[in-house]
Write a protein that holds these residues in place. Structure first.
Motif, PDB file in Angstrom:
ATOM      1  N   GLY A 109      17.595 -43.041  57.632  1.00 41.21           N
ATOM      2  CA  GLY A 109      16.156 -43.221  57.774  1.00 41.21           C
ATOM      3  C   GLY A 109      15.357 -42.418  56.762  1.00 41.21           C
ATOM      4  O   GLY A 109      14.180 -42.685  56.552  1.00 41.21           O
ATOM      5  N   SER A 166      11.914 -41.132  57.730  1.00 50.75           N
ATOM      6  CA  SER A 166      10.929 -42.053  58.323  1.00 50.75           C
ATOM      7  C   SER A 166      10.823 -41.773  59.814  1.00 50.75           C
ATOM      8  O   SER A 166      11.818 -41.800  60.541  1.00 50.75           O
ATOM      9  N   TYR A 217      11.671 -44.961  61.894  1.00 54.24           N
ATOM     10  CA  TYR A 217      13.113 -45.153  62.017  1.00 54.24           C
ATOM     11  C   TYR A 217      13.674 -44.160  63.020  1.00 54.24           C
ATOM     12  O   TYR A 217      14.509 -44.496  63.860  1.00 54.24           O
ATOM     13  N   ARG A 253      15.858 -45.047  66.274  1.00 51.76           N
ATOM     14  CA  ARG A 253      17.240 -44.651  66.507  1.00 51.76           C
ATOM     15  C   ARG A 253      17.372 -43.838  67.782  1.00 51.76           C
ATOM     16  O   ARG A 253      18.327 -43.994  68.550  1.00 51.76           O
ATOM     17  N   GLU A 256       5.791 -43.842  55.197  1.00 52.35           N
ATOM     18  CA  GLU A 256       6.968 -44.380  55.888  1.00 52.35           C
ATOM     19  C   GLU A 256       7.732 -45.331  54.976  1.00 52.35           C
ATOM     20  O   GLU A 256       8.954 -45.282  54.893  1.00 52.35           O
ATOM     21  N   LEU A 282      11.524 -44.596  53.824  1.00 57.39           N
ATOM     22  CA  LEU A 282      12.562 -45.527  54.276  1.00 57.39           C
ATOM     23  C   LEU A 282      13.163 -46.280  53.087  1.00 57.39           C
ATOM     24  O   LEU A 282      14.386 -46.437  52.984  1.00 57.39           O
ATOM     25  N   THR A 335       6.835 -53.115  62.836  1.00 55.37           N
ATOM     26  CA  THR A 335       7.156 -52.369  64.056  1.00 55.37           C
ATOM     27  C   THR A 335       5.900 -51.945  64.808  1.00 55.37           C
ATOM     28  O   THR A 335       4.849 -51.722  64.209  1.00 55.37           O
ATOM     29  N   MET A 381      12.087 -52.937  63.813  1.00 52.57           N
ATOM     30  CA  MET A 381      12.772 -51.656  63.569  1.00 52.57           C
ATOM     31  C   MET A 381      13.857 -51.456  64.625  1.00 52.57           C
ATOM     32  O   MET A 381      14.957 -50.983  64.300  1.00 52.57           O
ATOM     33  N   VAL A 437      17.838 -51.150  63.754  1.00 51.59           N
ATOM     34  CA  VAL A 437      18.649 -50.000  64.158  1.00 51.59           C
ATOM     35  C   VAL A 437      19.780 -50.452  65.083  1.00 51.59           C
ATOM     36  O   VAL A 437      20.925 -49.999  64.968  1.00 51.59           O
ATOM     37  N   GLU A 479      23.027 -49.006  63.495  1.00 45.17           N
ATOM     38  CA  GLU A 479      23.289 -47.588  63.790  1.00 45.17           C
ATOM     39  C   GLU A 479      24.778 -47.342  63.997  1.00 45.17           C
ATOM     40  O   GLU A 479      25.255 -46.212  63.843  1.00 45.17           O
TER      41      GLU A 479
END
Lengths: 692, 692
Positions: A384, A387, A390, A394, A437, A441, A479, A505, A509, A513
């Motif tokens: 991220g 960010s 982000y 997460r 951001e 990102l 987002t 977003m 993720v 992730e």
């Protein structure tokens, strides 16, 4: 500046233990093992256990990565400006820029809450080593890491439960040599009581950072509240507005973030070649991008001030570490120390049978470290790229996944005892700047592609057929996570809410992730697990041979350093320990960042040119110590540590008593500024106990 | 990409000699000592002296830092697009952007001159070692550097005199082991004959640079003119539009810029810690600033394309070097080689008496290197940070100062034989972009302040009470040096004109260039002088022990490498040596930098998906080899080398035959592009000899 950087997270996992002997004023001692006699002998002070207890009760940890102290009976807290600048920025807007203008309330009713801030005061220390050892047993690799996480989380949960005024934390010392439960009184209503202008706090900017002479009012006040009222804090430090003299004893009580002083030589080489070097070149490019971003408009400059400061501060700190690691003499000295320790272990047959050859084990781990460092960093620890959006996504996705699992299988950071801070970060209002951001990102995605390469499966999974820039733009624009209500609904809705969400977003993720989890589990299996297991045995060897002459590496937990007011000599040039207000007028060219703050300039005729502004001491501190109270032999606060000199940066690896110095803003200068520049007489009265 | 970077200047001063044995296809051999038998044995070819002579006469050096070849009897020259992009940019304007659109003249009359370009064809090589040795004698330190410069300049002047068609250059091989006079036929009227769109040449951009698979038409044509007519170049290479097969012999004839393969271990450590690491973090920040600059507007992007490409290309090349220097195994192998050579020298009593212990001497120089590197770099070798206007001013000021001195006291770069190129650079028209000038000049000043620190006397002298930004703005806005007529007047007016000038850039340089001279003279006295003196003796030892099995380190002079078409295997993954046009359609996502050039996309149906696009070979090349002809055993040109794979970057220090690969754009792809994409039938007819 000594705020604990974000990158400390990785450094901590590689942190080890202490030097064999604490030399001169070296040492970041825990309060339960402070060498009182030695400190008194070195400084001429006469401190005792009561003195230590009082200082501990007045010492404050700020959860964001700083130190501080209670300085009045009504919850007033002294720290550095650079420790509160994120709050000052949060309270600002395009219309009202407190960063540029300072925050100078006329009275308490104008004090304003700092979202996410948490102040913590250490109450008790309990040794839990046997229980942790037993729980971990002979587990290896990632199983070892998981067992450790689960056990420490369980201990924390038992000790603090759901008490909203407490925080419990099991902290590793000597890299697994000891585990201790630190129990804190915590304050979650923390308000800003005073902050000077950024330019007053950080006069000289990046060029002067970590350099001397210095003219920085890097100070600010917070106040902790309980039930909407200023908290009662009878165990505060006494405010002493008089500057010390050269040679006077000084004690610094605070939370050094991370040192790596007794890594093995193999680990130090990996630090030099990989762990420090590569993040540094990425950080340098980001710095360039943000500088140019700031130059594009006054509003861009306003919203990026705090970010740029943080990047530049980390950059210079890491640069100092690189210089230390690149010093052939220092590395040779490390090699000599290591050879000596191994020789003494080898001579003790029982000991060497017990611990085996952990140095060789650690050396064998280094190729895996070098191979896995970049994926682990890009996909997990730095995913991220800073960010905020982000980060929310997460945290929400993983919290939902992890809370659905039994305690023994959770990622440790999502255990019950650790959710409170996370929930505050998710639920509290916080300004989000879309342009920044996108920059952060996009930068992360772009560097991940560059360093892992275009055809890496993880990169393909992250980007699909989008470019870093278009993907970052799409996610940030689409987002809705900037809204705390949205975040709260998603958190409370758990996994079903997350899986149903069409927030781009969250979807991104959710889809990616797992790349970070994979990298992390490989890292734990092949790097951190084996390293920790070996390091614990090195710690045991060191205890056996050097006894209590060792202090643990820094772990952002409360430590005490003793020292004295002193300058230093380098390459034939002697630097005196004091600057005085009068020196500012000479150094101020009027050109950024050497433009004195307007309010200070306007007060010039009222300010005493002889007042001590900043001073240097021999105390042993590092990032995380920012805001630490500097107290004299009587226990009075005489300043706040805010920096080290350039030589202190090598303190991550080596303490050099000849040149390593702490830099302090004096209570003398703060008092004069409050009175003659910022019209904060109500604070001065409170500090000096003359309040009606 | 393999263009010789600007930073090579410093690297060259530290370049040494060759590996003890040339292994496998390793070696950048001079044409006067090419191991023909060995090459034939390794490749299965049957080349001979006549073959070598013909190739030499067709090989071209571009003075800006590239290689090329004659490919028609009428002066047509094949090179890489990235070797001519600065010219393409120079010919462009806001209205007509040839960089983005390509430069596709319909016939010769539309070919346009590239200001400052110079093409050079090597005629003869003469050994001048004895004369140089005698002139230098036992001079030490900076006196040695000066004597060397004066002598080589005198030799050049004697050999070429004022002949405008010749260039003479005395080149050091084996780091002073040999000195040879290289005499070139030079062409100063060099015109652009064809360039594809930037996006066609550099598809995949920075992410794909130094990576495979690759789909880049990194090719362009220049034409050399004499007296306004295309030059007659009967000794050209035959154009072969057929791609080779795997395993086919390949020869690369070009000008590798700089290697450092046999630095001592002490020197390699200094490279790793200082000489590579610090410029890299500066470069990284500059990269960030320029990226953000480019994002601000389409015009900013247009004017910064070439600059950004150059920065990113250097960045990645240096990154590869860092990886090599940080590889513990490679460093251990270097240590083993050095120990072996020293052992053999020690066994030979006469030899060891003759050369002493130059390794220890070099080790003793390293602390001075580390101490003086930053002032030398910031104040002298990188002064101005790439600002063209600063560069003009410094050249004018120093030329005026130096031309007033006797030959034996001049800075070598201002000796008579070397003024011709300088004068062209000063007198020819060249676009200047003030916004970029301010960025580069301000960046240099800012980094100089940062790395030398605020209170350094040199920094105070540079900045006075101005900030880097305001000073850069004032100088760039105020100077008139963008006008070539102004530059010519100042040059011709000599020192009096310079001293009378009120141009702010001239005044600034006049006041501060002495800082650079001081740093340079300290560097020569304490670093480069002693290093060269010791290195010459290491070279002597190496000749004595390894004889002619060694080749000299690269020095941007003509070399020949032999090899074959081959892929490689790394970490279990095998990379095939060919990409084909069809692969481009899969890799092109439409998102920058993976957006195929519009004209190529439009021609998709006409292009044969099976045509070989790029291919890899085992040849040993490095930056400076960009544009080198790749010829087959018959001596036909089958491609232009434009890159190495990521493993080749360590080739600055180590050649690893298992993975080090050259990347080539095939004549097959170029021919197809000329025919089916760019309507350059007149060029195809000329190349294939079917012209009427």
């Amino acid at each position: 500046m000594l705020k604990k950087g974000l990158t400390a997270a990785i450094a901590v996992t590689m942190t080890f233990m202490s030097t064999p002997f604490a030399l001169a004023d070296e040492g970041m001692w825990t309060f339960d093992a402070f060498p009182t006699a030695r400190a008194n002998q070195a400084t001429g002070a006469r401190i005792d256990q009561a003195w230590l207890d009082r200082l501990q009760r007045a010492s404050v940890r700020l959860a964001g990565g700083c130190s501080a102290s209670m300085v009045s009976p009504e919850g007033l807290v002294l720290t550095n400006h650079h420790c509160v600048v994120s709050c000052v920025q949060e309270l600002s807007s395009t219309q009202r820029d407190y960063v540029a203008q300072g925050f100078t309330p006329r009275n308490r009713s104008e004090e304003r809450q700092c979202p996410g801030f948490q102040a913590e005061v250490l109450q008790t220390i309990t040794d839990v080593t046997p229980r942790v050892r037993q729980a971990v047993g002979n587990a290896q690799g990632s199983a070892r890491v998981q067992a450790l996480g689960t056990t420490t989380a369980a201990i924390e949960q038992e000790a603090c439960g759901a008490d909203a005024t407490l925080r419990c934390q099991v902290i590793s010392f000597y890299r697994g040599g000891q585990y201790k439960l630190y129990r804190y009184r915590k304050y979650t209503d923390v308000r800003l009581a005073w902050a000077p202008e950024f330019q007053a706090a950080i006069f000289g900017g990046d060029p002067d950072n970590f350099n001397i002479p210095r003219y920085a009012i890097d100070a600010a006040f917070l106040r902790v509240y309980e039930n909407g009222q200023p908290a009662r804090t009878p165990d505060h430090l006494r405010w002493n507005p008089n500057a010390p003299r050269e040679g006077d004893a000084t004690f610094v009580s605070g939370n050094p973030g991370s040192t790596s002083r007794l890594l093995t030589v193999a680990q130090l080489q990996t630090q030099r070649d990989t762990a420090v070097a590569i993040p540094q070149i990425q950080r340098s490019e980001l710095r360039g991008r943000v500088i140019r971003f700031a130059e594009q408009s006054p509003e861009n400059r306003r919203i990026s001030t705090d970010l740029l400061f943080g990047i530049e501060n980390s950059f210079k700190a890491q640069y100092g570490q690189q210089l230390a690691l690149n010093d052939p003499q220092q590395m040779a000295a490390k090699q000599t120390q290591e050879t000596e320790l191994r020789r003494r272990v080898a001579r003790d047959r029982r000991l060497s049978r017990e611990i085996g050859d952990p140095w060789r084990e650690i050396e064998a781990v280094q190729p895996a470290f070098r191979e896995l460092f970049l994926p682990y960093r890009q996909l997990e620890t730095s995913a991220g790229g800073g960010s905020q959006l982000y980060g929310y996504a997460r945290a929400l996705v993983r919290a939902a996944q992890e809370r659905a699992r039994p305690a023994a299988e959770r990622l440790p950071e999502f255990s019950e005892s650790r959710l409170a801070l996370l929930q505050r970060a998710l639920f509290e209002e916080s300004q989000v700047y879309p342009a920044l951001e996108e920059l952060q990102l996009g930068f992360w995605l772009s560097k991940t592609r560059e360093y892992l390469t275009v055809d890496d499966p993880a990169v393909r999974a992250l980007l699909g057929r989008e470019s870093p820039e278009t993907l970052a733009d799409r996610l940030v624009r689409g987002t809705r996570l900037a809204d705390p209500a949205v975040r709260r609904r998603l958190f409370e809705g758990g996994l079903p809410a997350i899986q149903r969400s069409d927030d781009p977003m969250i979807r991104f993720v959710l889809a990616t992730e797992g790349l970070g989890r994979n990298a992390r589990s490989q890292w734990e299996q092949r790097v951190s697990g084996p390293t920790d297991a070996a390091a614990e045995r090195i710690a045991r060897a060191r205890f056996a041979i050097y006894g209590d002459q060792v202090y643990p590496d820094a772990t952002f937990s409360l430590r005490l350093s003793y020292g004295r007011v002193a300058g230093w000599t380098y390459r034939g040039r002697t630097i005196t320990p004091f600057t005085r207000i009068g020196g500012l007028w000479e150094r101020a060219t009027g050109q950024s960042p050497f433009d004195a703050a307007p309010r200070i300039l306007a007060a010039r005729s009222r300010l005493d040119p002889n007042t001590v502004f900043n001073f240097t001491t021999t105390n042993d501190i590092i990032g995380g110590n920012s805001g630490s109270p500097v107290v004299n032999a009587a226990g009075d606060v005489i300043g706040a540590a805010f920096d080290g000199n350039i030589h202190s940066l090598g303190g991550a690896y080596f303490f050099d008593p000849a040149v390593n110095r702490t830099v302090v803003v004096s209570t003398a200068a703060i008092t004069e500024a409050l009175t003659d520049v910022y019209d904060q007489d109500h604070l001065v009265r409170e500090l000096t106990g003359t309040r009606g």
